[in-house]
Design a protein around this motif. Structure first.
Motif, PDB file in Angstrom:
ATOM      1  N   ALA A   6      34.414  47.811  40.944  1.00  0.00           N
ATOM      2  CA  ALA A   6      33.382  46.949  41.516  1.00  0.00           C
ATOM      3  C   ALA A   6      33.761  46.365  42.865  1.00  0.00           C
ATOM      4  CB  ALA A   6      33.057  45.833  40.534  1.00  0.00           C
ATOM      5  N   GLU A   9      36.540  42.260  45.932  1.00  0.00           N
ATOM      6  CA  GLU A   9      36.052  40.875  45.860  1.00  0.00           C
ATOM      7  C   GLU A   9      35.532  40.569  44.464  1.00  0.00           C
ATOM      8  OE1 GLU A   9      35.082  43.085  48.082  1.00  0.00           O
ATOM      9  OE2 GLU A   9      35.747  42.329  50.049  1.00  0.00           O
ATOM     10  N   ILE A  10      34.759  41.489  43.885  1.00  0.00           N
ATOM     11  CA  ILE A  10      34.211  41.270  42.539  1.00  0.00           C
ATOM     12  C   ILE A  10      35.322  41.372  41.499  1.00  0.00           C
ATOM     13  CG2 ILE A  10      32.522  42.056  40.830  1.00  0.00           C
ATOM     14  CD1 ILE A  10      30.808  43.095  43.115  1.00  0.00           C
ATOM     15  N   ARG A  12      38.394  40.576  41.858  1.00  0.00           N
ATOM     16  CA  ARG A  12      39.183  39.337  41.884  1.00  0.00           C
ATOM     17  C   ARG A  12      38.434  38.220  41.159  1.00  0.00           C
ATOM     18  NH1 ARG A  12      43.334  36.520  43.170  1.00  0.00           N
ATOM     19  NH2 ARG A  12      43.200  34.468  44.150  1.00  0.00           N
ATOM     20  N   LEU A  13      37.132  38.154  41.384  1.00  0.00           N
ATOM     21  CA  LEU A  13      36.322  37.149  40.689  1.00  0.00           C
ATOM     22  C   LEU A  13      36.411  37.352  39.173  1.00  0.00           C
ATOM     23  CD1 LEU A  13      34.244  34.844  40.730  1.00  0.00           C
ATOM     24  CD2 LEU A  13      32.458  36.554  41.083  1.00  0.00           C
TER      25      LEU A  13
ATOM     26  N   ALA B  49      37.215  32.615  45.443  1.00  0.00           N
ATOM     27  CA  ALA B  49      36.667  33.923  45.057  1.00  0.00           C
ATOM     28  C   ALA B  49      35.149  33.854  44.905  1.00  0.00           C
ATOM     29  CB  ALA B  49      37.310  34.399  43.750  1.00  0.00           C
ATOM     30  N   ILE B  57      28.639  39.451  48.865  1.00  0.00           N
ATOM     31  CA  ILE B  57      28.106  40.480  47.975  1.00  0.00           C
ATOM     32  C   ILE B  57      26.614  40.698  48.214  1.00  0.00           C
ATOM     33  CG2 ILE B  57      27.608  41.014  45.551  1.00  0.00           C
ATOM     34  CD1 ILE B  57      30.373  39.820  44.930  1.00  0.00           C
ATOM     35  N   TRP B  95      29.117  49.819  35.748  1.00  0.00           N
ATOM     36  CA  TRP B  95      30.549  49.497  35.665  1.00  0.00           C
ATOM     37  C   TRP B  95      31.180  50.166  34.453  1.00  0.00           C
ATOM     38  CZ3 TRP B  95      30.530  43.451  36.716  1.00  0.00           C
ATOM     39  CH2 TRP B  95      30.247  43.232  38.070  1.00  0.00           C
TER      40      TRP B  95
END
Ligand SMILES: [Zn+2]
Ligand SMILES: [Zn+2]
Lengths: 201, 201
Positions: A6, A9-10, A12-13, B49, B57, B95
């Protein structure tokens, strides 16, 4: 190690969300997606609220409560009964008691309970600072609002011994608290009854 | 309305956390306290984050995936098989399929499924854009990777009708997917088998 699918950035979130209590890796992914879908109404505001909290929240050096001021709002509240200190294990218990409205005094957060199993000894808890506060002549009563667990009651006995020479009234919550139960899970009415029926210790 | 006991900054954090999927008011309080205790290792990084995610995003206009670029990383990946489009209900399914590594094609996120009960009609889903993408002569196969629910299968039939004139190969996932199950909960092996055994639709 699952493939990152993903974007960094995603991912890490998701990784950070998975470290929150109550969320695992799978629910963290779902939470991340829900947050992204509610970017303007939830994700952005939550980021801001966390940033504010991270920058402004401090631990009160007097009582151990968390607040944006030190001393905390409760310690600075002149309307509180100065003769009583309510000893709690954790800030969540302080919050639970405040929600109940059962007592208008100040608190002392021990930061845990004694536990041979977990290696928690008296010097790991805020007991020395409690003895110091309890030595103030204005203080007349110590309410031990500790969890009704073995460790909680062991800690209550230890605290009682620590302040015995001060000749204070030491009380504990009435047995409205279910045996083995934790304060934070109780409803306001039960906490109210337990404060009102507190017994000599 | 319960009494605010923890200061406006913490109360706001609790309120927003309570709106996250999987957390209620009580677990939000516990989560807030855990976050505050882990201010430097979790609360601060999570705030950052979330801020990065909120600002960077975007939704891919081509496929409906979420990423920090539009078109997304998957749509821009020249190594992907251009002859196949995998139709999914939600990004979480995309995903799940990517984690399984079962297919190296591009996706099309419908953004939901048809539902008479919830009033979801074809114009609420990304079906028109799917027909447009499927009209590209390079596209030879549409894999319907929709949940094995009544609404998912209704949607699969509707999509098949919508692209019938294009004379494409239309397949669906093999019956390795449990009836009534949702893709996002399946393990990688099951998804792999389901992709490999996909059947004509
Ligand atoms: Zn304080
Ligand atoms: Zn895309």
């Amino acid at each position: 190690m699952p493939q990152a699918v993903a974007g960094p950035e995603i991912e890490r979130l998701i990784q950070l969300l998975a470290r929150m209590p109550g969320l695992g890796p799978r629910s963290a992914r779902r939470a991340a997606l829900q947050l992204i879908k509610k970017r303007d109404t939830l994700l952005g505001p939550l980021a801001d609220a966390m940033r504010v909290a991270a920058e402004r929240i401090v631990v009160c050096h007097a009582c151990g409560n968390v607040d944006t001021s030190d001393p905390c709002t409760i310690c600075r509240d002149a309307a509180r009964d100065p003769s009583t200190l309510v000893v709690v294990e954790d800030v969540s218990d302080l919050w639970a008691l405040e929600r109940s409205g059962a007592v208008q005094a100040r608190y002392h957060v021990l930061g845990g309970v004694l536990s041979a199993l977990d290696g928690v000894r008296p010097e790991h808890l805020n007991i020395a600072s409690l003895v110091e506060r309890a030595s103030d002549p204005a203080v007349k009563e110590i309410i031990l609002a500790l969890n009704a667990t073995v460790d909680g009651q062991t800690t209550a006995h230890y605290v009682t011994e620590s302040i015995r020479r001060l000749d204070l009234k030491v009380t504990r919550l009435a047995h409205g608290v279910p045996v083995g139960g934790e304060l934070d899970y109780l409803d306001e009415g039960t906490l109210m009854a337990a404060i009102r029926s507190r017994t000599a210790f």
